[in-house]
Motif scaffolding. Structure first.
Motif, PDB file in Angstrom:
ATOM      1  N   VAL A 261       0.812  -1.150  -0.009  1.00  0.00           N
ATOM      2  CA  VAL A 261       0.073   0.098  -0.135  1.00  0.00           C
ATOM      3  C   VAL A 261       0.806   1.311   0.180  1.00  0.00           C
ATOM      4  CG1 VAL A 261      -1.771   1.411   1.159  1.00  0.00           C
ATOM      5  CG2 VAL A 261      -1.897  -1.209   1.074  1.00  0.00           C
ATOM      6  N   PHE A 262       2.047   1.240   0.719  1.00  0.00           N
ATOM      7  CA  PHE A 262       2.657   2.619   0.805  1.00  0.00           C
ATOM      8  C   PHE A 262       3.619   2.561  -0.428  1.00  0.00           C
ATOM      9  CE2 PHE A 262       1.727   2.693   5.343  1.00  0.00           C
ATOM     10  CZ  PHE A 262       1.548   4.018   5.570  1.00  0.00           C
ATOM     11  N   ALA A 263       3.961   1.595  -1.126  1.00  0.00           N
ATOM     12  CA  ALA A 263       4.555   1.382  -2.201  1.00  0.00           C
ATOM     13  C   ALA A 263       3.793   2.294  -3.364  1.00  0.00           C
ATOM     14  CB  ALA A 263       5.209   0.237  -2.685  1.00  0.00           C
ATOM     15  N   VAL A 264       2.478   1.711  -3.349  1.00  0.00           N
ATOM     16  CA  VAL A 264       1.616   2.358  -4.407  1.00  0.00           C
ATOM     17  C   VAL A 264       1.412   3.771  -4.043  1.00  0.00           C
ATOM     18  CG1 VAL A 264      -0.769   2.405  -5.097  1.00  0.00           C
ATOM     19  CG2 VAL A 264       0.453   0.142  -4.729  1.00  0.00           C
ATOM     20  N   PHE A 265       1.301   4.123  -2.806  1.00  0.00           N
ATOM     21  CA  PHE A 265       0.992   5.619  -2.285  1.00  0.00           C
ATOM     22  C   PHE A 265       2.051   6.521  -2.950  1.00  0.00           C
ATOM     23  CE2 PHE A 265       1.932   9.176   0.403  1.00  0.00           C
ATOM     24  CZ  PHE A 265       0.942   9.747   0.514  1.00  0.00           C
ATOM     25  N   PHE A 266       3.414   6.051  -2.664  1.00  0.00           N
ATOM     26  CA  PHE A 266       4.596   6.902  -3.153  1.00  0.00           C
ATOM     27  C   PHE A 266       4.956   6.927  -4.541  1.00  0.00           C
ATOM     28  CE2 PHE A 266       5.630   6.479   1.626  1.00  0.00           C
ATOM     29  CZ  PHE A 266       5.326   7.792   1.749  1.00  0.00           C
ATOM     30  N   LEU A 267       4.397   5.683  -5.242  1.00  0.00           N
ATOM     31  CA  LEU A 267       4.501   5.850  -6.798  1.00  0.00           C
ATOM     32  C   LEU A 267       3.431   6.702  -7.442  1.00  0.00           C
ATOM     33  CD1 LEU A 267       4.929   1.973  -7.465  1.00  0.00           C
ATOM     34  CD2 LEU A 267       6.644   3.802  -8.000  1.00  0.00           C
TER      35      LEU A 267
ATOM     36  N   MET B  90      -3.528  13.271   3.062  1.00  0.00           N
ATOM     37  CA  MET B  90      -2.224  13.676   2.278  1.00  0.00           C
ATOM     38  C   MET B  90      -2.490  13.482   1.017  1.00  0.00           C
ATOM     39  SD  MET B  90       1.689  12.572   3.134  1.00  0.00           S
ATOM     40  CE  MET B  90       1.229  12.454   4.878  1.00  0.00           C
ATOM     41  N   SER B  91      -2.854  12.297   0.630  1.00  0.00           N
ATOM     42  CA  SER B  91      -2.986  11.751  -0.830  1.00  0.00           C
ATOM     43  C   SER B  91      -3.860  12.830  -1.447  1.00  0.00           C
ATOM     44  CB  SER B  91      -3.653  10.411  -1.065  1.00  0.00           C
ATOM     45  OG  SER B  91      -4.775  10.311  -0.609  1.00  0.00           O
TER      46      SER B  91
ATOM     47  N   SER C 232      -8.029   8.022  -5.205  1.00  0.00           N
ATOM     48  CA  SER C 232      -9.407   7.411  -4.725  1.00  0.00           C
ATOM     49  C   SER C 232      -9.608   6.047  -4.724  1.00  0.00           C
ATOM     50  CB  SER C 232     -10.772   8.203  -5.831  1.00  0.00           C
ATOM     51  OG  SER C 232     -10.637   9.603  -5.545  1.00  0.00           O
ATOM     52  N   LEU C 233      -8.966   5.401  -5.950  1.00  0.00           N
ATOM     53  CA  LEU C 233      -8.782   4.131  -6.212  1.00  0.00           C
ATOM     54  C   LEU C 233      -8.226   3.268  -4.976  1.00  0.00           C
ATOM     55  CD1 LEU C 233      -8.328   3.618  -9.925  1.00  0.00           C
ATOM     56  CD2 LEU C 233     -10.423   3.403  -8.772  1.00  0.00           C
TER      57      LEU C 233
END
Length: 146
Positions: free
Chosen positions: A10-16, A90-91, A108-109
Motif C-alpha cells: 500500500v505504501f509503495a503504491v502511495f509513493f508511486l 495527504m493523498s 480515490s482508487l
C-alpha cells in the motif's frame, strides 16, 4: 496475507502515485486563492501529523507484539487508524497540490486498499490484544470489523 506485507504494498503504491500526480498535473489558470490555501493547509497538517504519529511507534513495528502497550492516547483517542487517515487526506492534498485529476482518481482508487489494510491489521490486533482492542474498537472511529 499478513498486514505487514500488505502495508508495504500500500505504501509503495502511495509513493508511486506522487510522480504520477506531478507528471499528469493540469495547469489551472485563475485557481482561486481559497484552493491554494486549502491544498497547502492539507499538506501542512497531514505531513507533520503522519510524522508525529509514526514517532509514537517503536523502532520495529511490523506486528502487534512489537508494541509494549496498545496505543490509545494522542490521535488514537479519536480514531483507530490515524496514521492511515493522515495518508488518505495527504493523498488528496498531493493531488490538489499538482492540480492532478488523474492523481485524484488514482488516490480515490486507493481507498479500498487502505480499508483492507486496516481490516487485516485489526484482525491481528484482536488476536493479540483481545478484549482490550475490542473495547477500544467500540469507542473509536475507524473501519468496521469484518
Amino acid at each position: 496475507m499478513e498486514s505487514s506485507k500488505f502495508r508495504r504494498i500500500v505504501f509503495a503504491v502511495f509513493f508511486l502515485l506522487i510522480p504520477i500526480s506531478a507528471i499528469f498535473h493540469v495547469p489551472v489558470d485563475g485557481l482561486s486563492r481559497a484552493m491554494h490555501i486549502a491544498r497547502a493547509l492539507i499538506l501542512a497538517i497531514t505531513v507533520p501529523l503522519a510524522i508525529y504519529i509514526h514517532s509514537l511507534f517503536p523502532k520495529k513495528h511490523d506486528r502487534p507484539e512489537d508494541f509494549k502497550e496498545l496505543l490509545t492516547d494522542g490521535p488514537y483517542r479519536y480514531v483507530r487508524h490515524p496514521f492511515y487517515s493522515a495518508f488518505i487526506f495527504m493523498s488528496f492534498g498531493i493531488a490538489l497540490f499538482f492540480s492532478s485529476i488523474p492523481g485524484l482518481f488514482c488516490y480515490s482508487l486507493m481507498l479500498p486498499l487502505w480499508n483492507k489494510l486496516a481490516e487485516l491489521e485489526e484482525k491481528e490486533l484482536l488476536e493479540y490484544w483481545g478484549e482490550k482492542y475490542e473495547d477500544f474498537m467500540k469507542t473509536r472511529g475507524g473501519s468496521s470489523r469484518s
